[in-house]
Design a protein around this motif. Sequence first.
Motif, short mmCIF file in Angstrom:
data_model
loop_
_atom_site.label_atom_id
_atom_site.label_comp_id
_atom_site.label_asym_id
_atom_site.label_seq_id
_atom_site.Cartn_x
_atom_site.Cartn_y
_atom_site.Cartn_z
N ALA A 53 0.82 -1.20 0.00
CA ALA A 53 0.00 0.00 0.00
C ALA A 53 0.86 1.26 0.00
O ALA A 53 0.51 2.26 -0.64
N ALA A 54 1.99 1.22 0.70
CA ALA A 54 2.88 2.38 0.72
C ALA A 54 3.44 2.67 -0.67
O ALA A 54 3.55 3.83 -1.09
N VAL A 55 3.76 1.61 -1.42
CA VAL A 55 4.27 1.80 -2.79
C VAL A 55 3.21 2.45 -3.67
O VAL A 55 3.48 3.40 -4.40
N VAL A 56 1.98 1.94 -3.60
CA VAL A 56 0.91 2.49 -4.43
C VAL A 56 0.58 3.92 -4.03
O VAL A 56 0.32 4.77 -4.87
N CYS A 57 0.62 4.16 -2.72
CA CYS A 57 0.32 5.50 -2.21
C CYS A 57 1.21 6.55 -2.85
O CYS A 57 0.74 7.57 -3.37
N SER A 218 -8.54 3.44 6.10
CA SER A 218 -7.94 3.11 7.40
C SER A 218 -8.93 2.41 8.29
O SER A 218 -8.63 1.39 8.92
N GLY A 219 -10.15 2.95 8.35
CA GLY A 219 -11.16 2.35 9.21
C GLY A 219 -11.51 0.93 8.82
O GLY A 219 -11.75 0.07 9.68
N GLN A 220 -11.53 0.66 7.51
CA GLN A 220 -11.89 -0.68 7.06
C GLN A 220 -10.75 -1.68 7.23
O GLN A 220 -10.96 -2.82 7.65
N PHE A 221 -9.53 -1.26 6.91
CA PHE A 221 -8.43 -2.22 6.84
C PHE A 221 -7.84 -2.56 8.20
O PHE A 221 -7.02 -3.48 8.30
N VAL A 339 -3.11 4.69 1.24
CA VAL A 339 -2.71 5.22 2.55
C VAL A 339 -3.58 4.58 3.63
O VAL A 339 -3.10 4.14 4.68
N GLY A 340 -4.88 4.52 3.35
CA GLY A 340 -5.79 3.89 4.29
C GLY A 340 -5.44 2.43 4.53
O GLY A 340 -5.46 1.95 5.67
N GLN A 341 -5.12 1.71 3.45
CA GLN A 341 -4.74 0.32 3.61
C GLN A 341 -3.49 0.17 4.47
O GLN A 341 -3.41 -0.69 5.35
N ALA A 342 -2.50 1.02 4.19
CA ALA A 342 -1.24 0.93 4.94
C ALA A 342 -1.46 1.24 6.41
O ALA A 342 -0.99 0.49 7.29
N VAL A 343 -2.15 2.33 6.69
CA VAL A 343 -2.38 2.73 8.09
C VAL A 343 -3.26 1.70 8.79
O VAL A 343 -2.97 1.28 9.92
N GLY A 344 -4.34 1.27 8.12
CA GLY A 344 -5.24 0.31 8.73
C GLY A 344 -4.57 -1.03 9.00
O GLY A 344 -4.71 -1.61 10.07
N ALA A 345 -3.81 -1.53 8.00
CA ALA A 345 -3.13 -2.82 8.18
C ALA A 345 -2.08 -2.74 9.28
O ALA A 345 -1.91 -3.69 10.07
#
Length: 390
Positions: A53-57, A218-221, A339-345
Motif C-alpha cells: 500500500a505504501a508503494v501504491v500511495c 484506514s477504518g476498514q483495513f 494510505v488507508g490500507q497501509a495505516v489500517g493494516a
Amino acid sequence: MKRPGLPASLWALLAGNFVIGTGVMVVPGTLNELSTSLQVSAATAGQLITAAAAVVCFGAPLLAAVVAGWDRRLLLACTMLWYAAGHLAATLMPSFGGLVAVRMLTVISPAIFTPQAAACVGLLVPLEQRGRAVTFVFLGWSMASVLGLPLGTLIGGHFGWRTAFVAIAVLSVLSAVWIWRQLPTGIRPPALTRAAWAQVLRSPLLMGVVAVTALQGSGQFVLFSYFAPVLRETVGADATSLGLVWGWFGVCGLLGNMLVSRSIDRVGAPRMVLVTTSLIALSLLLWPLGVTLAGLALILVPWGLGCFATNSAQQARLVSMAPALAPGSVALNSSGIYVGQAVGAAAGGWLLAHDAIAWMSWAGFAMLVCALLLSLAVDRAQARSAAFSA
C-alpha cells in the motif's frame, strides 16, 4: 427514455480492475497460508499489505506524471503483463523478505491501472455519462470481491498461496489481451502541467475528498486485513467457510456498486459517499455482536454494500468537481485508498500482535466517523464556494 449503452471498451477496463482487485486482495484472503508457509506470524504477514500500500500511495501520483503521454491501450496492457510477471516471480520466493520485495514491485501495476483507467473514461464517453461510466469500470473491484477473493481464498487454502498467485498471473495475461483488442488507440488524456498539479494539491476541497478516502480505507483495513486470522480465532472459520464469507461479502459489494452506478448521477456523488460510509460504520459498530459465523455474515451486509461503492462514488465525486484535473485528483485518490490500507493494516497488525482483537472494530469505527464528519465539512465548503461564485 432508455439510456444509451456504454462502449465495449469499458468492459475491458472493468475486467482489468477485476484482476487488479483480485491480486490486491489475495494477501488478506490467503493470510493464514502465507503465515504458515513462510513461518511468520499473521501480524507480520499482514505487513505485506502495508508495504504494498505504501508503494501504491506514493507511486500513483508520481507514475501519473511519468506515463502522462503514453497511449492508454499500450500502457494498460503492459501494466497487466507486469502484474502477471510479478505474481509469477512471487511464487519463486523462499522467504518472507523476498516476497515483500517482489510484492512491492508488483503493485506498481495497481498504482497505474486503476487511476489511469478511470481518468481515460472521460475520453470514451460523453460528459453526461461520466459518473455512470466511472462507477461501471469500478464494478471490477466489486466483482473481484465476489469471485476473485473467495476463489483465491479457496485455492490458497486447499492448494497453497503460490497456486493462487499463479491463477492471478494467468488472469492478468488474459486481461492484457482483452485490453489490447478492445481499447482504441490514441487515447491520451492531457498531461497535467506543474501548475495544474499545484492547483490540485492546493485545493482544500479536492484534498479534503482524498483525506476522506484515506480515513475510509484506514477504518476498514484495521479489521479487513485480518479477517482470516480473526475469524479463525473468534468463530473457528476454516478455508472453506472463510471463502464463503468472502463470497457473501463480495455479493453484497457487487450489489452496492451496481446500485450506486445506477443512481449516482441522479442522487449525486457527495450524498452517495455519506450513505455508503455510514453503512460501513454501522457494520463496525455492530461487529462485537457477531459471536457466530451466521451472525457475522449478517453484520457484514451493510459493510459489503458500502465498501466498494464508496470508492466508486469518491472517484466520480472528484471527476465531477474538476474534470480537467481528474488525472491528478483520481491518482491522488488512489493514493488515499492505499494510505488507508497501509495505516489500517499497520494498526490492525499492532492490535493483533498485542492480543487486542476486540478493539479492532472500535478503532475502525472511530476512523469512519471521522471520515463522515470530514465529508460533510467538504460538502458544506463546496456549497458555500458555489453560492459565493454565483
